[in-house]
Design an enzyme around this catalytic site. Structure first.
Site, short mmCIF file in Angstrom:
data_model
loop_
_atom_site.label_atom_id
_atom_site.label_comp_id
_atom_site.label_asym_id
_atom_site.label_seq_id
_atom_site.Cartn_x
_atom_site.Cartn_y
_atom_site.Cartn_z
N ARG A 279 15.30 -19.88 96.20
CA ARG A 279 16.75 -19.90 95.91
C ARG A 279 17.53 -20.69 96.97
O ARG A 279 18.65 -21.14 96.71
CB ARG A 279 17.28 -18.48 95.73
CG ARG A 279 16.62 -17.79 94.53
CD ARG A 279 17.35 -16.61 94.00
NE ARG A 279 16.42 -15.77 93.24
CZ ARG A 279 16.01 -16.02 92.00
NH1 ARG A 279 16.48 -17.05 91.33
NH2 ARG A 279 15.14 -15.21 91.39
N ARG B 280 7.10 -7.25 84.99
CA ARG B 280 7.13 -5.87 84.47
C ARG B 280 6.27 -5.77 83.21
O ARG B 280 5.53 -4.81 83.02
CB ARG B 280 8.57 -5.46 84.13
CG ARG B 280 9.38 -5.05 85.32
CD ARG B 280 10.85 -4.91 84.93
NE ARG B 280 11.65 -4.40 86.02
CZ ARG B 280 12.00 -5.10 87.10
NH1 ARG B 280 11.61 -6.35 87.23
NH2 ARG B 280 12.75 -4.55 88.05
N GLU C 297 20.40 -11.21 93.70
CA GLU C 297 19.60 -12.41 93.47
C GLU C 297 20.47 -13.66 93.24
O GLU C 297 20.02 -14.78 93.44
CB GLU C 297 18.79 -12.12 92.20
CG GLU C 297 17.49 -12.80 92.08
CD GLU C 297 16.79 -12.35 90.79
OE1 GLU C 297 15.67 -11.86 90.90
OE2 GLU C 297 17.35 -12.50 89.68
N LYS D 12 11.03 -14.16 85.59
CA LYS D 12 10.04 -13.61 86.52
C LYS D 12 10.01 -12.09 86.42
O LYS D 12 8.95 -11.47 86.33
CB LYS D 12 10.40 -14.02 87.95
CG LYS D 12 9.67 -13.19 89.00
CD LYS D 12 10.30 -13.31 90.39
CE LYS D 12 11.52 -12.43 90.55
NZ LYS D 12 12.02 -12.36 91.93
N ARG E 71 8.41 -7.83 104.94
CA ARG E 71 9.30 -7.29 103.90
C ARG E 71 9.04 -5.79 103.72
O ARG E 71 7.90 -5.33 103.81
CB ARG E 71 9.09 -8.07 102.59
CG ARG E 71 9.48 -9.53 102.77
CD ARG E 71 9.49 -10.27 101.46
NE ARG E 71 10.54 -9.81 100.57
CZ ARG E 71 10.69 -10.24 99.33
NH1 ARG E 71 9.85 -11.15 98.84
NH2 ARG E 71 11.66 -9.78 98.57
N SER F 205 15.56 -2.24 95.62
CA SER F 205 15.49 -1.50 94.35
C SER F 205 14.06 -1.47 93.82
O SER F 205 13.70 -0.63 92.98
CB SER F 205 16.37 -2.18 93.31
OG SER F 205 15.84 -3.46 92.98
O1 LIG Z 1 12.76 -5.86 90.38
C1 LIG Z 1 12.92 -7.09 90.37
O2 LIG Z 1 12.38 -7.84 89.54
C2 LIG Z 1 13.79 -7.66 91.41
C3 LIG Z 1 14.65 -6.85 92.12
C4 LIG Z 1 15.53 -7.36 93.19
O3 LIG Z 1 14.94 -6.97 94.43
P1 LIG Z 1 15.74 -6.23 95.61
O4 LIG Z 1 16.28 -4.96 95.10
O5 LIG Z 1 14.72 -6.08 96.68
O6 LIG Z 1 16.84 -7.18 95.98
C5 LIG Z 1 15.68 -8.88 93.12
O7 LIG Z 1 16.35 -9.35 94.25
C6 LIG Z 1 14.33 -9.54 92.96
O8 LIG Z 1 14.46 -10.93 92.91
C7 LIG Z 1 13.69 -9.11 91.67
C1 LIG Z 2 14.32 -11.66 96.02
C2 LIG Z 2 13.59 -12.37 95.17
O1 LIG Z 2 12.26 -12.23 94.93
P1 LIG Z 2 11.22 -11.04 95.13
O2 LIG Z 2 10.79 -10.64 93.75
O3 LIG Z 2 10.09 -11.66 95.90
O4 LIG Z 2 11.90 -9.93 95.86
C3 LIG Z 2 14.22 -13.45 94.37
O5 LIG Z 2 13.53 -14.00 93.48
O6 LIG Z 2 15.39 -13.79 94.59
#
Ligand SMILES: O=C(O)C1=C[C@@H](OP(=O)(O)O)[C@@H](O)[C@H](O)C1
Ligand SMILES: C=C(OP(=O)(O)O)C(=O)O
Length: 441
Positions: free
Chosen positions: A398, A35, A326, A30, A132, A179
């Site tokens: 998840r 990206r 994650e 994903k 969020r 992040s």
């Molecule tokens: O940049 C990304 O693809 C992601 C960053 C993370 O987010 P957070 O930093 O909000 O946890 C992760 O948990 C999310 O599933 C995907």
């Molecule tokens: C936090 C997650 O997703 P999102 O990209 O919606 O932040 C995830 O997939 O665990």
């Protein structure tokens, strides 16, 4: 309000009577797919994404970019193999409406892209998307010259009034809640007139693995990036303005979605092979090789992929998961079945994910007879004999896969709304039953 039938449907999680022995082809990542879609859309020439993930989050991303004018066509990759998306960049334009669903990547990565569009771009999504955090992106874009109308909460829904270009430059943000604020600004940075300099001012920064992924993928399309891990200032990222290349990119399997299958080997004392496991990757799921080895398994990267073998014993773990948050729900599920207690820390921000994951895991594992308590930044998990029951998922993919892991070892677990796995892994129920040797549903 009529009840959503998906939320009342219960999926009997298969119980494993034998050790699993399976090869599981896990669909694309994903995080890499979304990206790659953004970078290909901002490039100066067409590009290809081969083996992209097709799930709710990535289809929402593709649809949003199409709405802004980008061509994303179905095709076969240039070498004639594998399904692919051909991405044809175009001048971005509003008026447009973007449905972010509950995809963090869509709600955070696209507002910076929308500032480059000519015209207003409205962002809306699932009810949870309103809760969020998005303030880091909204405040930063305003500071960099964008006009954004929101309802004053720094959250969705909102409208970005794209002016066709953005000044860019230096901005301070507190990305301790996600992040993705940093990744969002960096991904569009090369297209801002002055590029971007992002300074994280918060006390901590979660999910560093995902920021590394952003930097890596930007560099791969020709962007010039300075960052802390290769000699830059701590907590400062700089992206120079410049044109991006269109690439032919094969998307890696989603290693975070490989987690439940690896967990199945660990929980049943079996063996699972995940083909195409990359030898080098920025995906956080790669940390599972170490984490699940510490919990009792062993693994080897072979020509066939990652071969992961369970020993029949599961150990508890004390792990700071801040870099790889994650993975926490899947680790919590395995930890609930271990022979000793676990402490998971560094993941307070999971309270702001698809659901409050710390509360949801605590409640659902405890309702099956478990003994989990929340800490300020994680979970204490003391394994106890569990019993069957309904495992609620709170629209969180998840949570559904965590419940399925527990169901392998505990008879009578029923997962409510397993269809929520469509967010990132629509084939989950089929892949799971096939892994166990059962018929596809
Ligand atoms: O940049 C990304 O693809 C992601 C960053 C993370 O987010 P957070 O930093 O909000 O946890 C992760 O948990 C999310 O599933 C995907
Ligand atoms: C936090 C997650 O997703 P999102 O990209 O919606 O932040 C995830 O997939 O665990």
């Amino acid at each position: 309000m009529t009840e959503n039938p998906a939320h009342t449907s219960l999926w009997p999680a298969p119980h494993a009577s034998d050790a699993v022995d399976a090869t599981v082809h896990v669909p694309g990542s994903k995080s890499v797919t979304n990206r790659a879609l953004v970078l290909a859309s901002l490039a100066a020439e067409p590009g290809w994404l081969r083996r992209p993930l097709r799930s709710r989050d990535t289809l929402l991303m593709a649809e949003a970019l199409r709405t802004l004018g980008v061509g994303i066509e179905e095709g076969v990759g240039p070498d004639g193999t594998g399904e692919a998306w051909r991405v044809i960049p175009a001048g971005l334009a509003g008026p447009a409406t973007v449905d972010v669903g509950n995809a963090g990547t869509v709600m955070r990565f696209l507002p910076p892209v929308a500032t480059l569009a000519d015209g207003p771009v409205r962002f809306d999504g699932d009810p949870r998307s309103y809760e969020r955090p998005l303030h880091g992106v909204i405040d930063a874009l305003r500071a960099l010259g964008a006009r954004i109308d929101d309802d004053g909460r720094g959250a969705l829904p909102m409208t970005v009034h794209g002016g066709g270009a953005l000044d860019g430059g230096r901005v301070d943000i507190d990305a301790s809640s996600s992040s993705q604020f940093v990744s969002a600004l960096l991904l569009s940075g090369p297209r801002f007139n002055q590029g971007v300099e992002v300074r994280h001012t918060g006390s901590h920064l979660p999910s560093m693995a995902h920021i590394r992924m952003t930097v890596d993928m930007l560099r791969a399309v020709g962007a010039q990036v300075d960052e802390p891990e290769t000699g830059g200032e701590p907590d400062v990222w700089r992206v120079a303005p410049g044109a991006l290349l269109g690439r032919d990119l094969v998307i890696e399997p989603d290693l975070s979605n490989a987690q439940p299958f690896l967990a199945a080997a660990l929980v049943t004392g079996g063996r699972v092979v995940i083909p195409d496991w990359p030898a080098r990757t920025t995906q956080p799921g790669d940390a599972l090789r170490e984490l699940f080895t510490e919990m009792g398994g062993s693994c080897e990267l072979t020509e066939q992929g990652l071969e992961f073998t369970g020993s029949g014993t599961i150990h508890g773990i004390d792990a700071d998961l801040s870099e790889v948050g994650e993975l926490a729900p899947g680790i919590a599920a395995v930890a609930a079945l271990a022979d000793s207690p676990s402490t998971l820390s560094g993941v307070a921000h999971l309270r702001l994910h698809e659901t409050d994951r710390l509360a949801a895991l605590t409640k659902e594992i405890n309702e099956l007879g478990g003994d989990v308590t929340e800490t300020a930044d994680g979970l204490h998990i003391r394994p106890r004999r569990l019993h069957g029951g309904v495992f609620h998922t709170y629209d969180d993919h998840r949570m559904a896969t965590a419940g399925a892991i527990i169901g392998l070892a505990v008879e009578g677990v029923q997962i409510e709304n397993v269809a929520t796995t469509a967010k990132t892994l629509p084939d989950f129920p089929d892949l799971w039953t096939s892994m166990l040797g059962g018929p596809r549903t």
